[in-house]
Motif scaffolding. Structure first.
Motif, short mmCIF file in Angstrom:
data_model
loop_
_atom_site.label_atom_id
_atom_site.label_comp_id
_atom_site.label_asym_id
_atom_site.label_seq_id
_atom_site.Cartn_x
_atom_site.Cartn_y
_atom_site.Cartn_z
N TRP A 127 0.87 -1.16 0.00
CA TRP A 127 0.00 0.00 0.00
C TRP A 127 0.91 1.22 0.00
CZ3 TRP A 127 -4.89 -1.32 -0.57
CH2 TRP A 127 -5.37 -2.49 0.01
N GLN A 128 0.51 2.25 -0.70
CA GLN A 128 1.25 3.51 -0.65
C GLN A 128 0.26 4.66 -0.73
OE1 GLN A 128 4.16 4.18 -3.69
NE2 GLN A 128 4.98 5.97 -2.68
N ARG A 129 0.50 5.64 0.10
CA ARG A 129 -0.34 6.84 0.08
C ARG A 129 0.56 8.01 0.43
NH1 ARG A 129 -6.20 7.60 3.02
NH2 ARG A 129 -6.69 9.57 2.00
N GLY A 130 0.37 9.11 -0.27
CA GLY A 130 1.25 10.24 -0.05
C GLY A 130 0.54 11.56 0.04
N LEU A 131 1.28 12.53 0.51
CA LEU A 131 0.78 13.90 0.51
C LEU A 131 1.89 14.81 0.04
CD1 LEU A 131 1.89 15.59 3.27
CD2 LEU A 131 0.34 14.00 4.33
N THR A 132 1.49 15.95 -0.47
CA THR A 132 2.44 16.93 -0.97
C THR A 132 2.28 18.22 -0.17
OG1 THR A 132 2.19 16.00 -3.18
CG2 THR A 132 3.21 18.16 -3.03
N MET A 133 3.42 18.81 0.17
CA MET A 133 3.42 20.08 0.88
C MET A 133 4.06 21.14 -0.01
SD MET A 133 4.78 19.09 4.62
CE MET A 133 4.17 17.65 5.47
N SER A 134 3.59 22.35 0.15
CA SER A 134 4.19 23.50 -0.51
C SER A 134 4.81 24.36 0.59
CB SER A 134 3.12 24.28 -1.27
OG SER A 134 3.67 25.42 -1.85
N ILE A 135 6.10 24.66 0.44
CA ILE A 135 6.83 25.40 1.48
C ILE A 135 7.60 26.54 0.82
CG2 ILE A 135 8.70 25.26 3.18
CD1 ILE A 135 7.80 22.39 3.72
N ILE A 136 7.52 27.71 1.43
CA ILE A 136 8.32 28.86 1.01
C ILE A 136 9.34 29.09 2.12
CG2 ILE A 136 8.31 31.30 0.42
CD1 ILE A 136 6.39 30.28 -1.49
N CYS A 137 10.63 29.07 1.74
CA CYS A 137 11.67 29.18 2.76
C CYS A 137 12.87 29.92 2.20
CB CYS A 137 12.08 27.81 3.27
SG CYS A 137 12.87 26.78 2.03
N THR A 138 13.79 30.26 3.09
CA THR A 138 15.04 30.91 2.72
C THR A 138 16.13 30.44 3.68
OG1 THR A 138 16.04 33.04 2.20
CG2 THR A 138 14.67 32.97 4.13
N PRO A 139 17.36 30.33 3.19
CA PRO A 139 18.45 30.00 4.12
C PRO A 139 18.57 31.08 5.19
CG PRO A 139 19.18 29.78 1.85
CD PRO A 139 17.83 30.44 1.83
N SER A 140 19.09 30.71 6.33
CA SER A 140 19.21 31.64 7.45
C SER A 140 20.11 32.82 7.11
CB SER A 140 19.77 30.91 8.67
OG SER A 140 20.05 31.83 9.70
N GLU A 141 19.72 33.98 7.59
CA GLU A 141 20.55 35.18 7.41
C GLU A 141 21.88 35.04 8.12
OE1 GLU A 141 18.02 38.07 9.10
OE2 GLU A 141 16.83 38.32 7.31
N VAL A 142 21.90 34.34 9.22
CA VAL A 142 23.12 34.19 10.01
C VAL A 142 24.15 33.35 9.25
CG1 VAL A 142 24.08 33.31 12.16
CG2 VAL A 142 21.85 34.42 12.16
N GLU A 143 23.71 32.29 8.58
CA GLU A 143 24.63 31.36 7.94
C GLU A 143 25.36 31.96 6.74
OE1 GLU A 143 25.48 28.37 9.05
OE2 GLU A 143 24.22 28.78 10.75
N ASP A 144 24.68 32.81 5.94
CA ASP A 144 25.35 33.31 4.74
C ASP A 144 25.83 34.75 4.88
OD1 ASP A 144 23.03 34.76 4.56
OD2 ASP A 144 22.22 33.64 2.88
N GLY A 145 25.68 35.36 6.03
CA GLY A 145 26.25 36.68 6.27
C GLY A 145 25.40 37.84 5.81
N ILE A 146 24.20 37.60 5.28
CA ILE A 146 23.37 38.70 4.79
C ILE A 146 23.03 39.68 5.91
CG2 ILE A 146 21.11 39.28 3.80
CD1 ILE A 146 21.29 36.70 2.20
N ARG A 147 22.87 39.19 7.11
CA ARG A 147 22.52 40.04 8.25
C ARG A 147 23.54 41.17 8.44
NH1 ARG A 147 20.91 37.43 13.88
NH2 ARG A 147 19.17 36.98 12.54
N TYR A 148 24.80 40.92 8.07
CA TYR A 148 25.87 41.88 8.36
C TYR A 148 26.14 42.84 7.22
CZ TYR A 148 26.35 38.58 12.09
OH TYR A 148 26.08 37.76 13.16
#
Length: 163
Positions: A127-148
């Motif tokens: 048996w197989q049953r699935g669901l799909t999610m839609s997600i809007i996201c962004t990498p963390s500001e801290v990790e890539d330095g955008i905050r600074y």
């Protein structure tokens, strides 16, 4: 741990399912045999939202539940699937909040269940049953330095290096 947003989201969704007894959880980067009953979680980036180089991603996540048809009835399979669905769905906290609470280096802006797909895989008697999610996201500001970055500079020369 600095991973891609896809792997972070997959791991966070897997963490939401840990409380379901006897369920094996596998993500995209897991290879090899899978033991019944199991859930596979696969996230993929569709596009960037708001234009190129924004770092805001529209992501689809497929969560597929499988179990052997030889050992479980369809009614029991459906009941187990409902417990998986309930792990994601509630009015408070929202799905986005539930996912965000387990991720440190990805910001979840929106998450919703966008569809379901029932099927039977006859070749493996599963048996197989699935669901799909839609997600809007962004990498963390801290990790890539955008905050600074200093965007008050008239020529925005600090912005050029990010692109």
């Amino acid at each position: 741990m600095n991973q891609t947003p896809q792997f972070n989201v997959e791991d966070a969704i897997g963490d939401l399912l840990v409380g379901i007894a006897g369920l094996n959880i596998y993500t995209t980067n897991r290879t090899g045999l899978r033991l019944f009953p199991f859930v596979t979680i696969s996230a993929s980036v569709n596009s960037q939202v708001l234009g190129n180089y924004t770092g805001v991603y529209d992501m689809s996540v497929a969560v597929n539940y499988s179990d052997t048809a030889a050992k479980i009835t369809q009614e029991d399979f459906d009941a187990e699937y409902c417990s998986i669905f309930e792990a994601f769905y509630s009015e408070t906290p929202t799905l986005a909040t539930k996912i965000q609470n387990t991720i440190l280096d990805t910001k979840i802006h929106m998450a919703r269940i966008s569809g379901q797909s029932p099927s039977i895989r006859a070749n493996k008697r599963a048996w197989q049953r699935g669901l799909t999610m839609s997600i809007i996201c962004t990498p963390s500001e801290v990790e890539d330095g955008i905050r600074y970055l200093d965007f008050s500079e008239p020529l925005n020369s600090m912005y050029v290096g990010v692109i």
